[in-house]
Write a protein that holds these residues in place. Sequence first.
Motif, PDB file in Angstrom:
ATOM      1  N   PRO A 161       0.810  -1.233   0.000  1.00 36.06           N
ATOM      2  CA  PRO A 161       0.000   0.000   0.000  1.00 36.06           C
ATOM      3  C   PRO A 161       0.840   1.277   0.000  1.00 36.06           C
ATOM      4  CG  PRO A 161      -0.898  -1.606   1.540  1.00 36.06           C
ATOM      5  CD  PRO A 161       0.410  -2.154   1.079  1.00 36.06           C
ATOM      6  N   ILE A 162       1.960   1.267   0.711  1.00 37.63           N
ATOM      7  CA  ILE A 162       2.776   2.480   0.789  1.00 37.63           C
ATOM      8  C   ILE A 162       3.389   2.796  -0.578  1.00 37.63           C
ATOM      9  CG2 ILE A 162       4.858   3.491   1.792  1.00 37.63           C
ATOM     10  CD1 ILE A 162       4.266   2.001   4.356  1.00 37.63           C
ATOM     11  N   THR A 163       3.984   1.810  -1.233  1.00 39.40           N
ATOM     12  CA  THR A 163       4.598   2.060  -2.540  1.00 39.40           C
ATOM     13  C   THR A 163       3.545   2.422  -3.578  1.00 39.40           C
ATOM     14  OG1 THR A 163       4.518  -0.306  -3.112  1.00 39.40           O
ATOM     15  CG2 THR A 163       6.514   0.511  -2.048  1.00 39.40           C
ATOM     16  N   GLU A 164       2.351   1.855  -3.436  1.00 46.53           N
ATOM     17  CA  GLU A 164       1.273   2.177  -4.363  1.00 46.53           C
ATOM     18  C   GLU A 164       0.885   3.652  -4.241  1.00 46.53           C
ATOM     19  OE1 GLU A 164      -2.775  -0.060  -5.511  1.00 46.53           O
ATOM     20  OE2 GLU A 164      -2.771   0.736  -3.470  1.00 46.53           O
ATOM     21  N   LYS A 165       0.707   4.112  -3.015  1.00 48.16           N
ATOM     22  CA  LYS A 165       0.321   5.517  -2.810  1.00 48.16           C
ATOM     23  C   LYS A 165       1.438   6.464  -3.236  1.00 48.16           C
ATOM     24  CE  LYS A 165      -3.190   5.141   0.837  1.00 48.16           C
ATOM     25  NZ  LYS A 165      -3.380   3.684   0.800  1.00 48.16           N
ATOM     26  N   LEU A 166       2.674   6.132  -2.916  1.00 49.36           N
ATOM     27  CA  LEU A 166       3.791   6.991  -3.314  1.00 49.36           C
ATOM     28  C   LEU A 166       3.896   7.089  -4.830  1.00 49.36           C
ATOM     29  CD1 LEU A 166       6.492   5.934  -0.689  1.00 49.36           C
ATOM     30  CD2 LEU A 166       5.408   8.176  -0.906  1.00 49.36           C
TER      31      LEU A 166
END
Length: 332
Positions: A161-166
Amino acid sequence: MRHSLTPALVFLVICLTALALASSGDKRTEYADCVSTCQVERCNPHSSLVLPLSLRMTRWTCTDDCKYLCMHELTDRDVAWGHDIHQYYGKWPFWRFAGMQEPASVAFSLLNLWAHAAGGMKIWKSVPASHVMRPYYLIWCFASINAWVWSSVFHSRADTPITEKLDYFSAALAILYALYYATIRLFHLYPVSERSRLSSPAKSPVNHKRKLLSILCILTYLGHISYLTLLPRFDYSYNMAFNLVLGVLHNILWTLYPSRPKSYRPSFATSAGVFVALTTLATSLELFDFPPWGRIIDAHSLWHAVTAPIAFYWYSLLVDDSLDPSWREHRA
């Protein structure tokens, strides 16, 4: 403008429809059964299985590995039986490499990163430091480099989720800033030069308009990321629509560039129109999606591949425009 928006809206509707139907593979009963069986056999505390170092470094878990193995097991069967290939969790089945889920997209994202870095260096070396648009172009360069860094990370491990949002937030920032500097350039909202400032009031209407535009863009971006962050689930349809609208507006603005006064129209004036056409053609790759060739290259990775030379071409136009005599002889 009305006719220009019509193809984009058609594109949006088709994309959103495709997105809604994109993840049929992970909903299959045989896939769920396969993953459950794999977890029991391979992921129990008594299992001697140790994932390879490349998978551990890219934060693959035993469950992730089971999902990957089952995805390709079912895909092998679908290919052998002549059935359609399914997507899993919104992604086509790709062969991983060194822990990267989508190695082709990673490679082409890095190619885009290089294109923007080289383009930024061209701006730095070729455009005079006193040029009013130089800081805007360099900031956009850094925003674009940041976007492609996170695109590389995202395609390495897309399910985080973090890499997706970034990745999504960085891309939105780069697109929004492109629209911001295009508005400043084409509507002459840039700061006046030192020479002109002596004869111009400090609080000119242009300064107010530029500040209002800046505030509007900042609030738009903060509202965008806040909406997507606060939702229980990420709204992919809205995110796609947001970026598409920004991109369409940016392209529409640059189609106005060739319509300069006929008394002065440099040879590169049509280059902006060529850029818009190339960008539209490149974006169409996202429309004509297809299963990856050899489970390596799909339409999305091809889109990344063709945007790199387009970016380098765009930086050349920015340099040509910045060095044009109209900045000295005309109010460009």
